[in-house]
Structures are given as structure tokens and as C-alpha cells.
Design an enzyme around this catalytic site. Structure first.
Site, PDB file in Angstrom:
ATOM      1  N   SER A 159     -60.620  52.915  44.518  1.00  0.00           N
ATOM      2  CA  SER A 159     -59.154  52.966  44.491  1.00  0.00           C
ATOM      3  C   SER A 159     -58.703  53.057  43.041  1.00  0.00           C
ATOM      4  CB  SER A 159     -58.562  51.711  45.140  1.00  0.00           C
ATOM      5  OG  SER A 159     -58.554  50.641  44.220  1.00  0.00           O
ATOM      6  N   LYS A 160     -57.598  53.733  42.827  1.00  0.00           N
ATOM      7  CA  LYS A 160     -57.037  53.808  41.465  1.00  0.00           C
ATOM      8  C   LYS A 160     -56.079  52.630  41.304  1.00  0.00           C
ATOM      9  CE  LYS A 160     -55.968  57.611  39.101  1.00  0.00           C
ATOM     10  NZ  LYS A 160     -56.930  57.823  38.032  1.00  0.00           N
ATOM     11  N   THR A 161     -56.665  51.447  41.192  1.00  0.00           N
ATOM     12  CA  THR A 161     -55.893  50.213  41.047  1.00  0.00           C
ATOM     13  C   THR A 161     -55.458  50.070  39.597  1.00  0.00           C
ATOM     14  OG1 THR A 161     -57.281  49.228  42.741  1.00  0.00           O
ATOM     15  CG2 THR A 161     -56.031  47.716  41.355  1.00  0.00           C
ATOM     16  N   TYR A 188     -57.847  49.436  35.248  1.00  0.00           N
ATOM     17  CA  TYR A 188     -57.826  50.239  34.016  1.00  0.00           C
ATOM     18  C   TYR A 188     -57.898  49.367  32.760  1.00  0.00           C
ATOM     19  CZ  TYR A 188     -57.998  54.449  36.554  1.00  0.00           C
ATOM     20  OH  TYR A 188     -58.473  55.452  37.355  1.00  0.00           O
TER      21      TYR A 188
END
Ligand code: PMP
Length: 325
Positions: free
Chosen positions: A172-174, A178
Site C-alpha cells: 500500500s502507498k501509506t 515514506y
């Protein structure tokens, strides 16, 4: 000296420029970006409980058309990221695509651009968790050139480890994940590298801070599997497809760190980095230290395709201004 970019790569401002003068979709309305703001007490800001996408659109000057690349695939992944975080963006796939086209039309975008949908826990509460909170969703865009040079990258194998799927879902691009990418990229840049390659908890190669990785070994194109704590990259899938169309044999398999030092070629792929050949890793030349033939042909095909110049790959693209497909 490596070139800074190929002629057909994205053109426009550097990604470190402050964004201004653009529109955003936020809470059901299109507003100037400056008006799409949140409180400092927002859950997503305090705890990293948000998810996002990064989508590119390429301007085709001859056709006077803006082509959004893999819009549906990005929104499918966005909905998966939302699901993992129990976020309800309040929109389905078709609506997300329609809102994005409408926003870019209203902004009359006629340059290469980057589109950033984001959803997050919007409640103003001091409570760790995911359920019973209010969710918010917005989209903004910006004109953007290359994220990293596309004429030869120098990378470091990072001392930071890639988040593992049992810590923060890798697929997932949580937003919170990052932090991991930023620590690795910052450490590498402080030492003069362009970016970092992260190894997973098991010591195998995972991916770069914001891109998937490919190697050429004994003439075969190799990339780590989706179970190597990678983001399941959309560009990675496109590159696997182009490679097969070009007759390049591919292997999706676990990759050892030392394979990076003996590979004939290495390249990063992702929406932001596009297709970026790597010419050195840990100050060791990759192959002979120049861009190799496999990276070159994949890059050329990719840049033609994203601007609508490869009929075979037209289905990757959504025209923004005219002729909706
Ligand atoms: N890994 C990470 C950590 C990324 O942020 C990105 C960029 N979205 C990628 C890989 C590449 O994914 P995609 O090709 O879908 O942009």
C-alpha cells in the site's frame, strides 16, 4: 558525465519546487490548492494514517492532448491502499477517474504533469487506531519534469532496511511508510548518490526509495517478486510487458545484494522516475558504467508509449481533453 535526461523524458519544473497556481479537488469541491488545508490535529498528519497515489500525465504537442498514464490501475491500487487502512474515500473507480479528468480540464493542463490523489483519517482525535474516524479525500496536480535523471543514476545500497509487510503493508502507498523511504533517500543524497536501494529484512534486494528495480543478468531481465516487500509497481508491470513484446526473457525472483555488483545492467522504474538506467552502485560501475542496450530499448519504447506514440500501448492512456475512451 552522465546526461541529465533523455530528450523524450518528462519536461517541466523539478520536483523540489514549491507547488503553486494549481487547483485541487477537496471535500467535493474544486478549489485553489492553497484552500485545500487541514488542521494540525488531523489524525493522518499525526500518525501517518493516509494513503496516496502518484500518477503521471504526458502532454502530446502534435495531438494537443494530455494523456494520463494507467489511470485506472493507479486508482485500483489506491482503493486497495484505502482498504488496508480502513479508509473510505467515498468514491468508486469510475468516479475517481472522472474527477481527475475534470480537475485537469478545469486547470487546462497542457504540460507534463504529476497527479496526487490522497485519502486520510481526518478526525481530530488523540487515539491510535483506524476505525470510527472521519475520512477525507483530495487530489492535486502539478507540472513536473523528471523526478531523477534518466541518463545514468548513481545509487547506494542503503543501511536502512525496507519496511516489511508485517510492519507496514508494503503493497500500500501509506503516507507513514515514506518515512522509511525518506531516511534512505536522504542518507544516500547526503553522501552524493542520487538515491538508495533498500534491502528487505531477509537481506535480499527489495526496491529503491520510490521505484522498483530491474537487473540484467546473463541477458535476462530480473526483478524481485511482489513478496519481497516491494510496492506492486504499475510501471514494473508495464516494463515486464514491454520486455516480453521485445523478446527479452524475464525472471521474477529473489535477488541477492551482490547480484547488483555483477549485473550487466540495472534500471529503476516507477511513475516518478519513469525508466532510469543505473550506471553505478556503491561507487562500483554497473557493467561498463554506461547505459546498456536493454535499458536503452526499454526506455525508448516507454517514452514513446506514454506520449501516445506506440499504437500497441494506446490502451495505457486516458485522453484528458478530448475523446474519452
Ligand atoms: N516503490 C515505491 C516505494 C514507490 O513509491 C513507487 C512509486 N509509486 C514505486 C515503487 C513504483 O510504483 P509505480 O510504478 O506504480 O509508480
Amino acid at each position: 558525465m552522465p546526461e541529465t535526461g533523455t530528450r523524450s523524458s518528462a519536461s517541466g519544473p523539478s520536483p523540489i519546487e514549491e507547488i503553486s497556481g494549481v487547483l485541487a479537488y477537496f471535500e467535493g469541491r474544486v478549489v485553489p490548492l492553497e484552500e485545500a488545508t487541514v488542521s494540525i490535529a488531523t489524525h493522518g498528519l499525526n500518525y501517518g494514517t493516509g494513503c496516496f497515489e502518484g500518477i503521471r500525465a504526458y502532454w502530446n504537442e502534435e495531438e494537443q492532448e494530455l494523456y494520463a498514464l494507467q489511470l485506472e490501475a493507479h486508482y485500483r491500487r489506491f482503493l486497495d491502499s484505502c482498504r488496508l487502512l480502513r479508509i473510505d474515500p467515498g468514491k468508486g473507480l469510475d468516479e475517481l477517474v472522472a474527477i481527475t479528468r475534470d480537475l485537469l480540464r478545469r486547470g487546462d493542463v497542457r504540460t507534463d504533469a504529476y497527479i496526487r490523489p490522497i485519502a486520510f483519517k481526518a478526525s481530530q482525535v488523540i487515539k491510535v487506531g483506524l476505525s470510527h474516524f472521519r475520512d477525507a479525500f483530495g487530489i492535486y496536480y502539478l507540472p513536473m519534469g523528471d523526478y531523477l535523471p534518466t541518463g545514468g543514476l548513481s545509487l547506494q545500497v542503503s543501511p536502512w532496511q525496507r519496511i516489511s509487510d508485517n510492519a507496514i503493508p508494503s503493497r500500500s502507498k501509506t503516507t507513514g511508510s515514506y518515512v522509511n523511504a525518506s531516511l534512505a533517500a536522504d542518507g544516500a543524497q547526503a553522501l552524493g548518490y542520487h538515491d538508495a536501494i533498500l534491502l528487505g529484512a531477509d537481506g535480499h534486494v527489495s526496491e529503491a526509495s520510490g521505484a522498483n528495480i530491474f537487473l540484467v543478468r546473463k541477458g535476462r531481465l530480473v526483478t524481485p517478486p511482489v513478496t519481497a516487500d516491494i510496492l506492486e509497481g504499475i510501471t514494473r508491470d508495464l516494463i515486464l510487458g514491454i520486455a516480453s513484446d521485445l523478446g527479452i526473457e524475464t525472471d521474477v525472483r529473489i535477488v541477492d545484494r551482490t547480484e547488483l555488483y555483477v549485473a550487466e545492467e540495472v534500471l529503476l522504474v516507477g511513475t516518478g522516475v519513469q525508466v532510469a538506467p543505473v550506471t553505478s552502485i556503491d561507487r562500483r560501475p554497473v557493467g561498463d558504467g554506461t547505459i546498456g542496450p536493454v535499458a536503452r530499448s526499454l526506455q525508448e519504447t516507454y517514452f514513446r508509449a506514454v506520449r501516445g506514440r506506440e499504437p500497441k500501448y494506446r490502451s495505457w492512456l486516458t485522453p484528458v481533453h478530448g475523446r474519452a475512451t
